[in-house]
Write a protein that holds these residues in place. Structure first.
Motif, PDB file in Angstrom:
ATOM      1  N   THR A 246      -0.647  10.758 -15.036  1.00  0.00           N
ATOM      2  CA  THR A 246       0.697  11.322 -14.861  1.00  0.00           C
ATOM      3  C   THR A 246       1.203  11.071 -13.449  1.00  0.00           C
ATOM      4  O   THR A 246       0.485  11.263 -12.472  1.00  0.00           O
ATOM      5  CB  THR A 246       0.676  12.834 -15.140  1.00  0.00           C
ATOM      6  OG1 THR A 246      -0.316  13.461 -14.313  1.00  0.00           O
ATOM      7  CG2 THR A 246       0.341  13.098 -16.586  1.00  0.00           C
TER       8      THR A 246
ATOM      9  N   SER B 232       6.366  13.730 -13.082  1.00  0.00           N
ATOM     10  CA  SER B 232       6.046  14.366 -14.363  1.00  0.00           C
ATOM     11  C   SER B 232       5.147  15.575 -14.197  1.00  0.00           C
ATOM     12  O   SER B 232       5.110  16.451 -15.062  1.00  0.00           O
ATOM     13  CB  SER B 232       5.378  13.350 -15.298  1.00  0.00           C
ATOM     14  OG  SER B 232       6.234  12.240 -15.518  1.00  0.00           O
ATOM     15  N   ARG B 233       4.404  15.645 -13.100  1.00  0.00           N
ATOM     16  CA  ARG B 233       3.482  16.764 -12.902  1.00  0.00           C
ATOM     17  C   ARG B 233       4.216  18.096 -12.729  1.00  0.00           C
ATOM     18  O   ARG B 233       3.606  19.146 -12.905  1.00  0.00           O
ATOM     19  CB  ARG B 233       2.605  16.501 -11.679  1.00  0.00           C
ATOM     20  CG  ARG B 233       1.632  15.354 -11.873  1.00  0.00           C
ATOM     21  CD  ARG B 233       0.693  15.193 -10.699  1.00  0.00           C
ATOM     22  NE  ARG B 233      -0.214  14.074 -10.908  1.00  0.00           N
ATOM     23  CZ  ARG B 233      -1.230  13.779 -10.109  1.00  0.00           C
ATOM     24  NH1 ARG B 233      -1.470  14.528  -9.041  1.00  0.00           N
ATOM     25  NH2 ARG B 233      -2.014  12.745 -10.372  1.00  0.00           N
TER      26      ARG B 233
END
Length: 297
Positions: free
Chosen positions: A221, A225-226
């Motif tokens: 990721t 997106s984290r």
């Protein structure tokens, strides 16, 4: 590496620097064979490059006595042709450089009498990764989001404590997260602190046979997106330090009030800065206090 004007990097484009532990002392006793471990890693690297065509992967091999770059996707064509109809250029180039590195590192290890499993040169590989990232920063205002992934199996080397902590604080200032995937039997205090201080992810997989699933679901990721995902968090962080005199990991120690050097026993004079200890300066203090003071100095 010259900047490419046609590339417009977005917040989901990653520059992943992987630190690959090749310590032969560890892999000779590991439950997971090195060949299987490498197959998981190669599949993971391919998936990173497939997620986004602008993603970049750099691999640094970490041995007992040396570390070196063995792969850089920026030097490989975007659509590499199959070589001999069997293996992509990514795998063939990486495996060839890895074999050369392991052979050279083993020659250096023959002169060293190691008792048990020796530690890998983590401090050197972290420094090389940060230097590469700084070079990318200087190529222009547009660049991929950098992060470091440590695939570590060897135990921590207390003699590398100062160098590793300096690299960790340098990564923190540069806002470069350090992710850690520990495949050894024990947790790594160095990597726990590295991931905690830099905002990375620390994980010790329970089932090494499914290592690719851990890598693809947790470490693939990107940083953008984290923010929307619930990634694993460590239950605790080992903040113990290593003394400067004997390189041992300690819970309590003596701290120099001038340079913040840590000693496991009382000394009349600091071996780092030469300050003479008085009675007030030689009182025992927790070695973990240095962690709270160091980022402010």
């Amino acid at each position: 590496m010259a900047p490419v004007p046609s590339k417009l990097y977005s917040d989901d484009v990653s520059l992943l620097v992987v630190l690959l532990d090749t310590n032969p002392f560890f892999w000779s006793t590991a439950s997971l064979p090195f060949s299987k471990f490498l197959s998981h890693v190669l599949a993971f690297l391919n998936s990173i490059l497939l997620i986004n065509q602008l993603n970049q992967v750099v691999v640094i091999a970490t041995g007992c006595n040396s570390c070196n770059f063995i792969f850089d996707s920026s030097s490989v064509p975007a659509n590499p042709n199959l070589e001999n109809g069997r293996m992509p250029a990514l795998c063939s180039n990486l495996l060839q450089k890895l074999e050369e590195f392991v052979t050279g590192d083993e020659k250096l290890s023959k002169e060293v009498l190691a008792a048990g499993i020796g530690s890998s040169l983590l401090s050197g590989s972290l420094s090389m990764a940060l230097c590469y990232i700084q070079r990318v920063f200087r190529t222009g205002p547009l660049h991929p989001q950098p992060r470091i992934l440590c695939l570590q199996g060897s135990p921590d080397g207390p003699e590398q404590y100062v160098a590793v902590m300096n690299a960790i604080f340098s990564a923190q200032r540069s806002m470069v997260p350090i992710d850690s995937c520990v495949i050894g039997a024990q947790h790594s205090a160095f990597l726990q602190q590295a991931s905690y201080i830099t905002g990375g992810v620390y994980l010790k997989p329970q089932q090494l046979d499914g290592l690719f699933q851990y890598l693809s679901t947790v470490f693939a990721t990107d940083l953008h997106s984290r923010r929307f995902l619930q990634l694993p968090k460590p239950a605790g962080v080992d903040f113990r330090a290593s003394c400067f005199c004997h390189k041992n990991t300690i819970d309590m120690g003596y701290i120099c009030s001038v340079c913040l050097s840590i000693f496991c026993k009382h000394h009349k004079k600091c071996s780092t800065c030469g300050s003479v200890f008085g009675q007030a300066q030689s009182d025992g203090n927790s070695a973990t206090d240095r962690k709270r003071k160091t980022p402010e100095t």
